[in-house]
Design a protein around this motif. Structure first.
Motif, PDB file in Angstrom:
ATOM      1  N   ILE A 269      29.452  48.804  45.489  1.00 26.06           N
ATOM      2  CA  ILE A 269      30.301  47.845  46.198  1.00 26.06           C
ATOM      3  C   ILE A 269      31.124  47.049  45.192  1.00 26.06           C
ATOM      4  CG2 ILE A 269      30.246  45.740  47.574  1.00 26.06           C
ATOM      5  CD1 ILE A 269      27.906  46.939  49.087  1.00 26.06           C
ATOM      6  N   ALA A 270      30.480  46.629  44.091  1.00 25.44           N
ATOM      7  CA  ALA A 270      31.200  45.829  43.097  1.00 25.44           C
ATOM      8  C   ALA A 270      32.342  46.630  42.485  1.00 25.44           C
ATOM      9  CB  ALA A 270      30.239  45.352  42.014  1.00 25.44           C
ATOM     10  N   GLU A 271      32.083  47.894  42.234  1.00 24.33           N
ATOM     11  CA  GLU A 271      33.129  48.724  41.646  1.00 24.33           C
ATOM     12  C   GLU A 271      34.292  48.930  42.598  1.00 24.33           C
ATOM     13  OE1 GLU A 271      30.539  51.466  38.552  1.00 24.33           O
ATOM     14  OE2 GLU A 271      30.604  51.979  40.671  1.00 24.33           O
ATOM     15  N   GLN A 272      34.028  48.843  43.887  1.00 23.37           N
ATOM     16  CA  GLN A 272      35.100  48.964  44.858  1.00 23.37           C
ATOM     17  C   GLN A 272      35.885  47.667  44.988  1.00 23.37           C
ATOM     18  OE1 GLN A 272      34.086  51.011  48.732  1.00 23.37           O
ATOM     19  NE2 GLN A 272      32.072  50.891  47.838  1.00 23.37           N
ATOM     20  N   GLY A 273      35.455  46.638  44.282  1.00 18.09           N
ATOM     21  CA  GLY A 273      36.147  45.358  44.391  1.00 18.09           C
ATOM     22  C   GLY A 273      35.697  44.569  45.592  1.00 18.09           C
ATOM     23  N   LEU A 274      34.460  44.802  46.024  1.00 13.09           N
ATOM     24  CA  LEU A 274      33.951  44.126  47.214  1.00 13.09           C
ATOM     25  C   LEU A 274      32.595  43.507  46.912  1.00 13.09           C
ATOM     26  CD1 LEU A 274      34.606  46.995  49.761  1.00 13.09           C
ATOM     27  CD2 LEU A 274      36.038  44.993  49.410  1.00 13.09           C
ATOM     28  N   THR A 275      32.262  42.491  47.672  1.00 13.92           N
ATOM     29  CA  THR A 275      30.905  41.973  47.615  1.00 13.92           C
ATOM     30  C   THR A 275      30.471  41.763  49.057  1.00 13.92           C
ATOM     31  OG1 THR A 275      29.515  40.114  47.005  1.00 13.92           O
ATOM     32  CG2 THR A 275      31.824  39.623  47.328  1.00 13.92           C
TER      33      THR A 275
ATOM     34  N   THR B  87      42.517  48.764  54.545  1.00 10.47           N
ATOM     35  CA  THR B  87      43.181  47.449  54.545  1.00 10.47           C
ATOM     36  C   THR B  87      44.528  47.546  55.265  1.00 10.47           C
ATOM     37  OG1 THR B  87      44.073  47.959  52.359  1.00 10.47           O
ATOM     38  CG2 THR B  87      42.078  46.629  52.427  1.00 10.47           C
ATOM     39  N   LEU B  88      44.813  46.522  56.062  1.00  9.68           N
ATOM     40  CA  LEU B  88      46.051  46.500  56.842  1.00  9.68           C
ATOM     41  C   LEU B  88      47.172  45.772  56.107  1.00  9.68           C
ATOM     42  CD1 LEU B  88      44.503  45.629  60.330  1.00  9.68           C
ATOM     43  CD2 LEU B  88      45.261  47.874  59.505  1.00  9.68           C
ATOM     44  N   ARG B  89      46.808  45.050  55.050  1.00  9.93           N
ATOM     45  CA  ARG B  89      47.800  44.323  54.246  1.00  9.93           C
ATOM     46  C   ARG B  89      47.206  44.119  52.856  1.00  9.93           C
ATOM     47  NH1 ARG B  89      45.637  39.380  53.544  1.00  9.93           N
ATOM     48  NH2 ARG B  89      44.561  38.328  55.251  1.00  9.93           N
ATOM     49  N   ASP B  90      48.025  43.595  51.950  1.00  7.93           N
ATOM     50  CA  ASP B  90      47.498  43.255  50.620  1.00  7.93           C
ATOM     51  C   ASP B  90      46.449  42.153  50.783  1.00  7.93           C
ATOM     52  OD1 ASP B  90      49.287  45.037  49.555  1.00  7.93           O
ATOM     53  OD2 ASP B  90      50.717  43.505  48.888  1.00  7.93           O
ATOM     54  N   ILE B  91      45.363  42.265  50.061  1.00  7.15           N
ATOM     55  CA  ILE B  91      44.276  41.284  50.156  1.00  7.15           C
ATOM     56  C   ILE B  91      44.037  40.699  48.773  1.00  7.15           C
ATOM     57  CG2 ILE B  91      41.807  40.997  50.644  1.00  7.15           C
ATOM     58  CD1 ILE B  91      42.154  43.143  52.817  1.00  7.15           C
ATOM     59  N   LYS B  92      43.935  39.390  48.716  1.00  7.65           N
ATOM     60  CA  LYS B  92      43.724  38.702  47.448  1.00  7.65           C
ATOM     61  C   LYS B  92      42.230  38.604  47.121  1.00  7.65           C
ATOM     62  CE  LYS B  92      47.911  37.470  46.265  1.00  7.65           C
ATOM     63  NZ  LYS B  92      48.456  38.283  45.153  1.00  7.65           N
ATOM     64  N   ALA B  93      41.914  38.586  45.829  1.00  2.81           N
ATOM     65  CA  ALA B  93      40.529  38.384  45.399  1.00  2.81           C
ATOM     66  C   ALA B  93      39.986  37.120  46.057  1.00  2.81           C
ATOM     67  CB  ALA B  93      40.474  38.257  43.882  1.00  2.81           C
ATOM     68  N   GLY B  94      38.785  37.198  46.569  1.00  4.66           N
ATOM     69  CA  GLY B  94      38.150  36.040  47.198  1.00  4.66           C
ATOM     70  C   GLY B  94      38.300  36.016  48.708  1.00  4.66           C
ATOM     71  N   GLU B  95      39.271  36.750  49.250  1.00  6.98           N
ATOM     72  CA  GLU B  95      39.467  36.758  50.708  1.00  6.98           C
ATOM     73  C   GLU B  95      38.363  37.562  51.389  1.00  6.98           C
ATOM     74  OE1 GLU B  95      43.233  37.387  52.967  1.00  6.98           O
ATOM     75  OE2 GLU B  95      44.046  37.698  50.964  1.00  6.98           O
ATOM     76  N   GLU B  96      38.031  37.139  52.594  1.00  4.98           N
ATOM     77  CA  GLU B  96      37.082  37.930  53.374  1.00  4.98           C
ATOM     78  C   GLU B  96      37.805  39.096  54.043  1.00  4.98           C
ATOM     79  OE1 GLU B  96      34.718  35.909  56.337  1.00  4.98           O
ATOM     80  OE2 GLU B  96      33.515  37.718  56.667  1.00  4.98           O
ATOM     81  N   LEU B  97      37.150  40.227  54.085  1.00  2.00           N
ATOM     82  CA  LEU B  97      37.678  41.383  54.801  1.00  2.00           C
ATOM     83  C   LEU B  97      37.061  41.368  56.198  1.00  2.00           C
ATOM     84  CD1 LEU B  97      38.068  42.135  51.737  1.00  2.00           C
ATOM     85  CD2 LEU B  97      37.896  44.515  52.463  1.00  2.00           C
TER      86      LEU B  97
ATOM     87  N   PHE C  50      33.673  40.576  51.038  1.00  2.00           N
ATOM     88  CA  PHE C  50      34.680  39.782  50.335  1.00  2.00           C
ATOM     89  C   PHE C  50      35.283  40.580  49.186  1.00  2.00           C
ATOM     90  CE2 PHE C  50      34.238  35.634  52.258  1.00  2.00           C
ATOM     91  CZ  PHE C  50      33.090  35.826  52.997  1.00  2.00           C
ATOM     92  N   ALA C  51      36.574  40.376  48.961  1.00  2.85           N
ATOM     93  CA  ALA C  51      37.252  41.071  47.862  1.00  2.85           C
ATOM     94  C   ALA C  51      36.932  40.355  46.553  1.00  2.85           C
ATOM     95  CB  ALA C  51      38.751  41.078  48.106  1.00  2.85           C
ATOM     96  N   THR C  52      36.531  41.103  45.551  1.00  4.73           N
ATOM     97  CA  THR C  52      36.283  40.502  44.241  1.00  4.73           C
ATOM     98  C   THR C  52      37.476  40.747  43.311  1.00  4.73           C
ATOM     99  OG1 THR C  52      35.130  42.503  43.538  1.00  4.73           O
ATOM    100  CG2 THR C  52      33.775  40.702  44.386  1.00  4.73           C
ATOM    101  N   GLN C  53      38.448  41.501  43.815  1.00  6.43           N
ATOM    102  CA  GLN C  53      39.698  41.698  43.071  1.00  6.43           C
ATOM    103  C   GLN C  53      40.790  41.955  44.112  1.00  6.43           C
ATOM    104  OE1 GLN C  53      38.100  45.229  41.012  1.00  6.43           O
ATOM    105  NE2 GLN C  53      39.645  46.460  42.055  1.00  6.43           N
ATOM    106  N   ASP C  54      42.043  41.853  43.707  1.00  5.37           N
ATOM    107  CA  ASP C  54      43.130  42.133  44.639  1.00  5.37           C
ATOM    108  C   ASP C  54      43.018  43.582  45.131  1.00  5.37           C
ATOM    109  OD1 ASP C  54      43.957  39.604  44.037  1.00  5.37           O
ATOM    110  OD2 ASP C  54      45.765  40.208  42.950  1.00  5.37           O
ATOM    111  N   ILE C  55      43.246  43.772  46.420  1.00  5.58           N
ATOM    112  CA  ILE C  55      43.169  45.118  47.003  1.00  5.58           C
ATOM    113  C   ILE C  55      44.496  45.382  47.721  1.00  5.58           C
ATOM    114  CG2 ILE C  55      41.947  46.649  48.593  1.00  5.58           C
ATOM    115  CD1 ILE C  55      39.492  44.837  48.317  1.00  5.58           C
ATOM    116  N   PRO C  56      45.212  46.435  47.357  1.00  4.03           N
ATOM    117  CA  PRO C  56      46.494  46.701  48.009  1.00  4.03           C
ATOM    118  C   PRO C  56      46.330  47.154  49.456  1.00  4.03           C
ATOM    119  CG  PRO C  56      46.207  48.065  46.026  1.00  4.03           C
ATOM    120  CD  PRO C  56      44.897  47.407  46.322  1.00  4.03           C
TER     121      PRO C  56
END
Ligand SMILES: C[S@@+](CC[C@H](N)C(=O)[O-])C[C@H]1O[C@@H](n2cnc3c(N)ncnc32)[C@H](O)[C@@H]1O
Length: 179
Positions: A19-25, A122-132, A38-44
């Motif tokens: 999960i961490a490698e996917q940029g998620l927690t 993802t339906l839009r760009d997501i910033k690190a820290g945002e909840e999915l 939650f995004a741990t890095q920006d996700i396009p």
């Protein structure tokens, strides 16, 4: 970043990453909705963030067992073996950890009834820290929706009394998204 194809049943997917490698927690730092993703890095936009295999319950299992347990709050409607009726399926993996937001939904999902997986994108760009968040649909929810009003009192899963399933959507609902 490690990633490798893994097969499960009829499906093949790149699920080798943690999960961490996917940029998620899957821990909610706010600690009031229980767990969340939650995004741990920006996700396009248009990134497949998870492919969750599902465990399909028979209608008999739903009626006699799962609907009387908390599992009911983690299941999606799924076509039964005959294809004529709907039963329920449990998403294994992150699919069971997404919280609901009708207004702030930023992840779409699509059932693949051929491979018995749900694909989350993802339906839009997501910033690190945002909840999915996904949408559980606009039908009646079985908990006090924290997204409904900023002042809403939040429900506790322990206190949930409803017997509804996570996804009220018809098969043609959000799943329409073509990947
Ligand atoms: C599929 S689970 C999501 C993961 C869950 N938060 C957990 O910790 O296991 C669905 C449950 O999360 C909570 N939940 C999800 N979205 C919510 C929201 N918008 N407002 C309040 N509770 C929510 C409810 O307790 C619901 O029964």
């Amino acid at each position: 970043m490690l990633s490798w194809p893994v097969t499960f049943g009829k499906a093949t997917s790149r699920v080798g990453r943690t999960i961490a490698e996917q940029g998620l927690t899957s821990t909610d730092p706010r600690d009031f909705l229980g767990r969340g993703v939650f995004a741990t890095q920006d996700i396009p936009r248009s990134t497949v963030v998870d492919v969750s295999p599902v465990l399909i319950f028979s209608e008999d299992e739903v009626e006699n067992h799962t609907k009387h347990t908390r599992l009911q709050h983690y299941t999606y409607y799924w076509p039964s073996e005959s294809g004529r009726t709907m039963t329920q399926a449990l998403a294994l993996g992150l699919g069971s950890m997404f919280n609901h937001s009708l207004r702030g939904q930023n992840v779409g999902w699509k059932r693949n009834t051929e491979t018995d997986v749900i694909v989350y994108t993802t339906l839009r760009d997501i910033k690190a820290g945002e909840e999915l968040c996904i949408s559980y649909g606009s039908a009646r929810l079985w908990f006090d929706d924290a997204d409904a009003s900023p002042d809403a009192v939040l429900g506790d899963d322990e206190l949930d009394t409803g017997g509804e399933t996570l996804a009220e959507l018809e098969l043609s609902g959000l799943g329409k998204m073509d990947l």
